[in-house]
Enzyme design. Structure first.
Site, PDB file in Angstrom:
ATOM      1  CD  GLU A  72      -2.676   1.164   2.605  1.00  0.00           C
ATOM      2  OE1 GLU A  72      -3.277   2.219   2.896  1.00  0.00           O
ATOM      3  OE2 GLU A  72      -2.700   0.144   3.318  1.00  0.00           O
ATOM      4  CG  ASP A 114      -3.134   8.748   7.330  1.00  0.00           C
ATOM      5  OD1 ASP A 114      -3.317   7.543   7.540  1.00  0.00           O
ATOM      6  OD2 ASP A 114      -3.217   9.269   6.214  1.00  0.00           O
TER       7      ASP A 114
END
Length: 255
Positions: free
Chosen positions: A46, A57
């Protein structure tokens, strides 16, 4: 056949997905990291597209995005780097980014570049699956790009089933109500058990807060795979320039 499809037709349990931020630690490191991950039999790679406002995030990935952007990473550079190694990588590559990045670049141009650079699919956490189904599905299919949607402990059972149906890549199960980067797992086990009991028909993997072999094995109890991001980025940060050795050592510990 799309590499994600090929992988899932051959292996559907005990998957390991590794996340790395494009352009980190240095602008030219990404091809090296991709080849090293592939050579060490990571199931899915990824690649995070650096972004100034990464909503899902935590601090680690935010910091690596800031560094990658400062290094000069752009989508054009990323696609060129991916094209340079696509014939050397057998593991499926999935890009993780945000909807605004894709739409600003131009959706069809973006998807075409993905196909031409060997990308197998996309994770866009802030793209509603309803928008994908009604506005974008045909273009994704035209360029053979699988799409992954996320579910969280706050996702209703009805919506989980709808996301399972809409997903053409894998279902990304967020382990807890948090951003990425926890230094220890904080699984919402009631949620994970409930999802397991739903019997998802698409491949599904657990991410957020996974860093150790024990975390990976725990994820495998509830899903088909485990996704590791921030912990791997900390490995790169502490590699002291020996990326290959650091990656090999970390992956051998995981296995």
């Amino acid at each position: 056949m799309n590499k994600l499809e090929q992988l899932f037709s051959q292996k559907n349990k005990n998957l390991i997905t590794i996340y790395t931020t494009a352009g980190y630690p240095n602008l030219s490191d990404t091809p090296v990291i991709l080849k090293e991950l592939d050579q060490n039999n990571v199931d899915i790679i990824e690649v995070g597209i650096p972004y100034s406002d990464p909503l899902a995030d935590g601090p680690t990935i935010q910091a690596t995005s800031e560094k990658a952007l400062a290094n000069g990473m752009t989508l054009d550079i990323l696609f060129e780097q991916l094209k340079s190694v696509q014939n050397q990588i057998s593991s499926p590559i999935v890009l993780m980014g945000y909807y605004n990045q894709v739409m600003t670049f131009g959706l069809e141009k973006f998807l075409q570049n993905c196909q031409e650079s060997g990308v197998s699919g996309l994770i866009l956490p802030d793209m509603p699956y309803e928008i994908y189904l009604t506005q974008h599905k045909e273009l994704f299919e035209k360029y053979d790009q699988k799409v992954t949607f996320l579910i969280t402990p706050l996702t209703t059972e009805k919506r989980i089933k709808e996301i399972n149906d809409a997903t053409s890549g894998f279902v990304y199960i967020v382990s807890s109500s948090a951003t990425t980067g926890a230094t220890q797992s904080n699984y919402n086990e009631d949620f994970l058990s409930n999802v397991k009991n739903l019997g998802l028909t698409k491949p599904h993997q657990i991410g957020f807060g996974i860093s150790t072999k024990a975390d990976v094995e725990k994820a495998w109890n509830y899903a088909d795979g485990a996704i590791i991001g921030s912990a791997f980025l900390r490995v790169l940060e502490n590699s002291n320039g020996n990326l290959s050795g650091a990656i090999k050592d970390y992956l051998s510990e995981l296995r």
